[in-house]
Design a protein around this motif. Structure first.
Motif, PDB file in Angstrom:
ATOM      1  N   ARG A  64     -30.898 -49.518   5.652  1.00 14.44           N
ATOM      2  CA  ARG A  64     -30.971 -49.078   6.970  1.00 14.44           C
ATOM      3  C   ARG A  64     -29.674 -48.284   7.309  1.00 14.44           C
ATOM      4  O   ARG A  64     -28.731 -48.547   6.624  1.00 14.44           O
ATOM      5  CB  ARG A  64     -30.660 -50.217   8.040  1.00 14.44           C
ATOM      6  CG  ARG A  64     -32.168 -51.272   8.011  1.00 14.44           C
ATOM      7  CD  ARG A  64     -31.906 -52.410   8.912  1.00 14.44           C
ATOM      8  NE  ARG A  64     -33.041 -53.251   8.583  1.00 14.44           N
ATOM      9  CZ  ARG A  64     -34.199 -53.255   9.381  1.00 14.44           C
ATOM     10  NH1 ARG A  64     -34.336 -52.192  10.381  1.00 14.44           N
ATOM     11  NH2 ARG A  64     -35.178 -54.109   9.310  1.00 14.44           N
ATOM     12  N   ARG A  65     -29.780 -47.172   7.876  1.00 11.18           N
ATOM     13  CA  ARG A  65     -28.932 -45.856   8.012  1.00 11.18           C
ATOM     14  C   ARG A  65     -28.493 -45.617   6.900  1.00 11.18           C
ATOM     15  O   ARG A  65     -27.287 -44.797   6.508  1.00 11.18           O
ATOM     16  CB  ARG A  65     -27.750 -46.736   8.916  1.00 11.18           C
ATOM     17  CG  ARG A  65     -28.015 -47.246  10.115  1.00 11.18           C
ATOM     18  CD  ARG A  65     -26.933 -46.967  11.209  1.00 11.18           C
ATOM     19  NE  ARG A  65     -26.744 -45.611  11.573  1.00 11.18           N
ATOM     20  CZ  ARG A  65     -25.924 -45.292  12.339  1.00 11.18           C
ATOM     21  NH1 ARG A  65     -24.701 -46.024  12.563  1.00 11.18           N
ATOM     22  NH2 ARG A  65     -25.743 -43.905  12.542  1.00 11.18           N
ATOM     23  N   GLY A  66     -29.388 -45.358   5.927  1.00 14.71           N
ATOM     24  CA  GLY A  66     -29.225 -44.619   4.312  1.00 14.71           C
ATOM     25  C   GLY A  66     -29.213 -43.084   4.673  1.00 14.71           C
ATOM     26  O   GLY A  66     -29.622 -42.409   5.892  1.00 14.71           O
ATOM     27  N   ARG A  67     -28.962 -42.578   3.682  1.00 18.44           N
ATOM     28  CA  ARG A  67     -29.009 -40.975   3.678  1.00 18.44           C
ATOM     29  C   ARG A  67     -29.878 -40.455   2.629  1.00 18.44           C
ATOM     30  O   ARG A  67     -29.746 -40.743   1.482  1.00 18.44           O
ATOM     31  CB  ARG A  67     -27.808 -40.368   3.577  1.00 18.44           C
ATOM     32  CG  ARG A  67     -26.865 -40.385   4.724  1.00 18.44           C
ATOM     33  CD  ARG A  67     -25.711 -41.719   4.178  1.00 18.44           C
ATOM     34  NE  ARG A  67     -24.740 -41.118   3.343  1.00 18.44           N
ATOM     35  CZ  ARG A  67     -23.968 -42.059   2.469  1.00 18.44           C
ATOM     36  NH1 ARG A  67     -24.126 -43.142   2.900  1.00 18.44           N
ATOM     37  NH2 ARG A  67     -23.236 -41.504   1.881  1.00 18.44           N
ATOM     38  N   LEU A  68     -30.882 -39.665   2.991  1.00 18.33           N
ATOM     39  CA  LEU A  68     -31.781 -38.927   1.928  1.00 18.33           C
ATOM     40  C   LEU A  68     -31.332 -37.415   1.773  1.00 18.33           C
ATOM     41  O   LEU A  68     -31.337 -36.645   2.805  1.00 18.33           O
ATOM     42  CB  LEU A  68     -33.295 -38.958   2.445  1.00 18.33           C
ATOM     43  CG  LEU A  68     -34.263 -37.842   1.402  1.00 18.33           C
ATOM     44  CD1 LEU A  68     -34.444 -38.728   0.156  1.00 18.33           C
ATOM     45  CD2 LEU A  68     -35.398 -37.763   2.184  1.00 18.33           C
ATOM     46  N   ALA A  69     -31.135 -37.254   0.441  1.00 16.26           N
ATOM     47  CA  ALA A  69     -30.788 -35.869   0.072  1.00 16.26           C
ATOM     48  C   ALA A  69     -32.174 -35.483  -0.628  1.00 16.26           C
ATOM     49  O   ALA A  69     -32.578 -35.603  -1.428  1.00 16.26           O
ATOM     50  CB  ALA A  69     -29.602 -35.553  -0.947  1.00 16.26           C
ATOM     51  N   GLN A  70     -32.846 -34.362   0.316  1.00 16.35           N
ATOM     52  CA  GLN A  70     -34.240 -33.951  -0.198  1.00 16.35           C
ATOM     53  C   GLN A  70     -33.939 -32.358  -1.145  1.00 16.35           C
ATOM     54  O   GLN A  70     -33.450 -31.635  -0.375  1.00 16.35           O
ATOM     55  CB  GLN A  70     -35.161 -33.630   0.928  1.00 16.35           C
ATOM     56  CG  GLN A  70     -36.318 -33.018   0.515  1.00 16.35           C
ATOM     57  CD  GLN A  70     -37.237 -33.818  -0.335  1.00 16.35           C
ATOM     58  OE1 GLN A  70     -37.400 -35.254  -0.043  1.00 16.35           O
ATOM     59  NE2 GLN A  70     -37.824 -33.633  -1.446  1.00 16.35           N
ATOM     60  N   VAL A  71     -34.207 -32.601  -2.291  1.00 12.65           N
ATOM     61  CA  VAL A  71     -33.843 -31.763  -3.217  1.00 12.65           C
ATOM     62  C   VAL A  71     -35.030 -31.030  -3.795  1.00 12.65           C
ATOM     63  O   VAL A  71     -34.975 -29.679  -3.661  1.00 12.65           O
ATOM     64  CB  VAL A  71     -32.815 -31.948  -4.355  1.00 12.65           C
ATOM     65  CG1 VAL A  71     -32.490 -30.796  -5.285  1.00 12.65           C
ATOM     66  CG2 VAL A  71     -31.488 -32.270  -3.615  1.00 12.65           C
ATOM     67  N   GLY A  72     -35.812 -31.750  -4.078  1.00 11.45           N
ATOM     68  CA  GLY A  72     -37.149 -31.291  -4.589  1.00 11.45           C
ATOM     69  C   GLY A  72     -37.887 -30.370  -3.485  1.00 11.45           C
ATOM     70  O   GLY A  72     -38.129 -31.049  -2.292  1.00 11.45           O
ATOM     71  N   LEU A  73     -38.503 -29.516  -4.085  1.00  9.56           N
ATOM     72  CA  LEU A  73     -39.714 -28.630  -2.965  1.00  9.56           C
ATOM     73  C   LEU A  73     -40.964 -29.431  -2.601  1.00  9.56           C
ATOM     74  O   LEU A  73     -41.135 -30.183  -3.558  1.00  9.56           O
ATOM     75  CB  LEU A  73     -39.877 -27.506  -3.802  1.00  9.56           C
ATOM     76  CG  LEU A  73     -38.607 -26.297  -4.124  1.00  9.56           C
ATOM     77  CD1 LEU A  73     -39.375 -25.206  -4.750  1.00  9.56           C
ATOM     78  CD2 LEU A  73     -37.919 -25.926  -2.891  1.00  9.56           C
ATOM     79  N   LEU A  74     -40.985 -29.113  -1.509  1.00  6.06           N
ATOM     80  CA  LEU A  74     -42.458 -29.885  -1.097  1.00  6.06           C
ATOM     81  C   LEU A  74     -43.320 -28.877  -0.715  1.00  6.06           C
ATOM     82  O   LEU A  74     -43.448 -28.661   0.420  1.00  6.06           O
ATOM     83  CB  LEU A  74     -42.107 -30.843   0.257  1.00  6.06           C
ATOM     84  CG  LEU A  74     -41.457 -32.146  -0.065  1.00  6.06           C
ATOM     85  CD1 LEU A  74     -40.798 -32.554   1.138  1.00  6.06           C
ATOM     86  CD2 LEU A  74     -42.291 -33.079  -0.798  1.00  6.06           C
ATOM     87  N   PRO A  75     -43.999 -28.342  -1.702  1.00  8.32           N
ATOM     88  CA  PRO A  75     -44.945 -27.335  -1.510  1.00  8.32           C
ATOM     89  C   PRO A  75     -46.059 -27.782  -0.487  1.00  8.32           C
ATOM     90  O   PRO A  75     -46.773 -28.814  -0.908  1.00  8.32           O
ATOM     91  CB  PRO A  75     -45.517 -26.760  -2.756  1.00  8.32           C
ATOM     92  CG  PRO A  75     -45.466 -28.030  -3.583  1.00  8.32           C
ATOM     93  CD  PRO A  75     -43.955 -28.785  -3.063  1.00  8.32           C
ATOM     94  N   PRO A  76     -46.457 -26.738   0.359  1.00  9.23           N
ATOM     95  CA  PRO A  76     -47.523 -27.362   1.216  1.00  9.23           C
ATOM     96  C   PRO A  76     -48.971 -26.998   0.805  1.00  9.23           C
ATOM     97  O   PRO A  76     -49.734 -26.189   1.085  1.00  9.23           O
ATOM     98  CB  PRO A  76     -47.569 -26.727   2.520  1.00  9.23           C
ATOM     99  CG  PRO A  76     -46.737 -25.375   2.048  1.00  9.23           C
ATOM    100  CD  PRO A  76     -45.964 -25.666   1.073  1.00  9.23           C
ATOM    101  N   VAL A  77     -49.526 -27.684  -0.389  1.00 10.17           N
ATOM    102  CA  VAL A  77     -50.536 -27.343  -1.190  1.00 10.17           C
ATOM    103  C   VAL A  77     -51.851 -27.524  -0.444  1.00 10.17           C
ATOM    104  O   VAL A  77     -52.799 -26.961  -0.350  1.00 10.17           O
ATOM    105  CB  VAL A  77     -50.486 -28.166  -2.492  1.00 10.17           C
ATOM    106  CG1 VAL A  77     -51.694 -27.885  -3.225  1.00 10.17           C
ATOM    107  CG2 VAL A  77     -49.359 -27.715  -3.203  1.00 10.17           C
ATOM    108  N   ASP A  78     -51.873 -28.947   0.450  1.00  8.19           N
ATOM    109  CA  ASP A  78     -52.842 -29.201   1.300  1.00  8.19           C
ATOM    110  C   ASP A  78     -52.512 -29.443   2.757  1.00  8.19           C
ATOM    111  O   ASP A  78     -52.441 -30.632   3.270  1.00  8.19           O
ATOM    112  CB  ASP A  78     -53.619 -30.428   0.706  1.00  8.19           C
ATOM    113  CG  ASP A  78     -53.971 -30.449  -0.803  1.00  8.19           C
ATOM    114  OD1 ASP A  78     -54.731 -29.391  -1.175  1.00  8.19           O
ATOM    115  OD2 ASP A  78     -53.796 -31.234  -1.503  1.00  8.19           O
ATOM    116  N   GLY A  79     -51.864 -28.501   3.050  1.00 13.02           N
ATOM    117  CA  GLY A  79     -51.170 -28.673   4.300  1.00 13.02           C
ATOM    118  C   GLY A  79     -49.702 -28.981   4.373  1.00 13.02           C
ATOM    119  O   GLY A  79     -49.193 -29.248   3.059  1.00 13.02           O
ATOM    120  N   HIS A  80     -49.219 -29.365   5.470  1.00 14.51           N
ATOM    121  CA  HIS A  80     -47.709 -29.860   5.536  1.00 14.51           C
ATOM    122  C   HIS A  80     -47.587 -31.212   4.817  1.00 14.51           C
ATOM    123  O   HIS A  80     -48.594 -32.188   5.089  1.00 14.51           O
ATOM    124  CB  HIS A  80     -47.179 -29.719   6.773  1.00 14.51           C
ATOM    125  CG  HIS A  80     -46.897 -28.500   7.456  1.00 14.51           C
ATOM    126  ND1 HIS A  80     -46.183 -27.412   6.924  1.00 14.51           N
ATOM    127  CD2 HIS A  80     -47.527 -27.725   8.474  1.00 14.51           C
ATOM    128  CE1 HIS A  80     -46.095 -26.407   7.662  1.00 14.51           C
ATOM    129  NE2 HIS A  80     -46.927 -26.587   8.478  1.00 14.51           N
TER     130      HIS A  80
END
Length: 342
Positions: A251-267
């Protein structure tokens, strides 16, 4: 290395030499990294004008200087972030060129470094001098993956000593994150689907590893080991890895989103119910500006950080051309660097 159209077979052939743009330089490439982001561009997940020369992680020597450049001369040893700011906007003036709205990215917005020569823009804003202790191959490993991991942990997630960091994906970014987190005094659990990659993560200081086999509840395994991570890093960029990183947090953790999230099938779908209910911080991290390199470069020059340990192999352009189309599925525990002179 030229790619003529989306998902076409890369070809190594002669092309016209670039010239230095106003405010920019031409660099003779001594080393350049092969990265999953290059595969995303090849696969059509970015807006690319074809034909195209990929490559965005590079180091080399300045061989031509354009009009208006004041800080650089022919012969200077340099590297560059993969995001090159315009040098004029409010974000560049504040040292945040990585979010410049008029940014250039070699290998994406213009021809990149899978070549003997590459043109770079706004040199006075974007180039980084290489200390004599830092080899070209080491510097080429910094431009995207290592620098991105450094800023994700230091500038964005602000990892503290003794915190648990869960790194999902033990490729170039992920292994960089393991090394950097350990240097910051954090405790690390690494997650990957390949046992070999996890073995390297353990050598670099991961206290625990989780093999993401089919059917494995990654979040439960990480929580059992850590009580829930303070910081998660998605170093892959898929719905599954993003969700695993989020559900591995306390709880109250932090995510560092580094990897790309390509919208291959929509968002892509992200478990926002957990983000809201547990008051998690989701932090995008998009490289690191040249203005932030000195602290990292000093640690590398001193030996406190050793990104060269992450380089698994050095190949020539011909071999790299065969590797690029399959790089999304390659079981590589570390970084591949190209030497165009081979």
């Amino acid at each position: 290395m030229v790619v003529d159209s989306e998902r076409s077979e890369p070809q190594v052939r002669e092309v016209p030499a670039p010239s230095a743009p106003d405010g920019g330089v031409v660099v003779r490439v001594a080393a350049t990294g092969l990265c999953r982001s290059d595969w995303h561009a090849w696969a059509g997940h970015d807006t690319i004008l074809w034909p195209h020369v990929p490559g965005h992680e590079l180091a080399g020597d300045v061989v031509e200087v354009g009009a208006g450049v004041t800080r650089w001369s022919v012969g200077d040893r340099v590297t560059v972030p993969f995001v090159c700011g315009c040098g004029r906007c409010e974000w560049c003036r504040a040292g945040d060129a990585q979010v410049c709205p008029d940014q250039q990215q070699p290998g994406f917005t213009h021809w990149g470094s899978f070549a003997e020569l590459v043109a770079l823009h706004a040199a006075d804003t974007n180039l980084v001098a290489l200390p004599h202790e830092v080899e070209h191959v080491t510097a080429a490993s910094l431009g995207c993956r290592f620098a991105t991991a450094f800023r994700a942990l230091v500038g964005r997630a602000r990892v503290a000593e003794d915190e648990w960091v869960c790194v999902v994906g033990a490729g170039g970014v992920g292994l960089s994150a393991v090394m950097i987190a350990r240097a910051l005094g954090a405790r690390v659990v690494a997650v990957d689907r390949h046992a070999g990659a996890l073995a390297v993560a353990a050598e670099l200081g991961a206290e625990h590893t989780v093999l993401a086999e089919h059917g494995t509840d990654v979040a439960a395994a990480v929580t059992d080991l850590t009580g829930g991570a303070h910081v998660g890093v998605d170093a892959v960029g898929s719905e599954q890895t993003c969700a695993d990183a989020i559900h591995s947090l306390r709880r109250r953790g932090r995510l560092a989103q580094v990897g790309l999230l390509p919208p291959v099938d929509g968002h892509p779908r992200v478990p926002m119910d957990r983000v809201i209910g547990w008051e998690l911080d989701v932090l995008g991290s998009h490289g690191m500006a040249a203005a932030d390199y000195p602290a990292m470069m000093a640690l590398i020059a001193s030996g406190a950080l050793q990104p060269q340990r992450l380089v698994e192999r050095v190949v020539g352009l011909e071999e790299a051309a065969t590797l690029l189309p399959t790089y999304d599925t390659a079981a590589v525990a570390g970084m591949t660097v190209i030497d165009p002179s081979r």
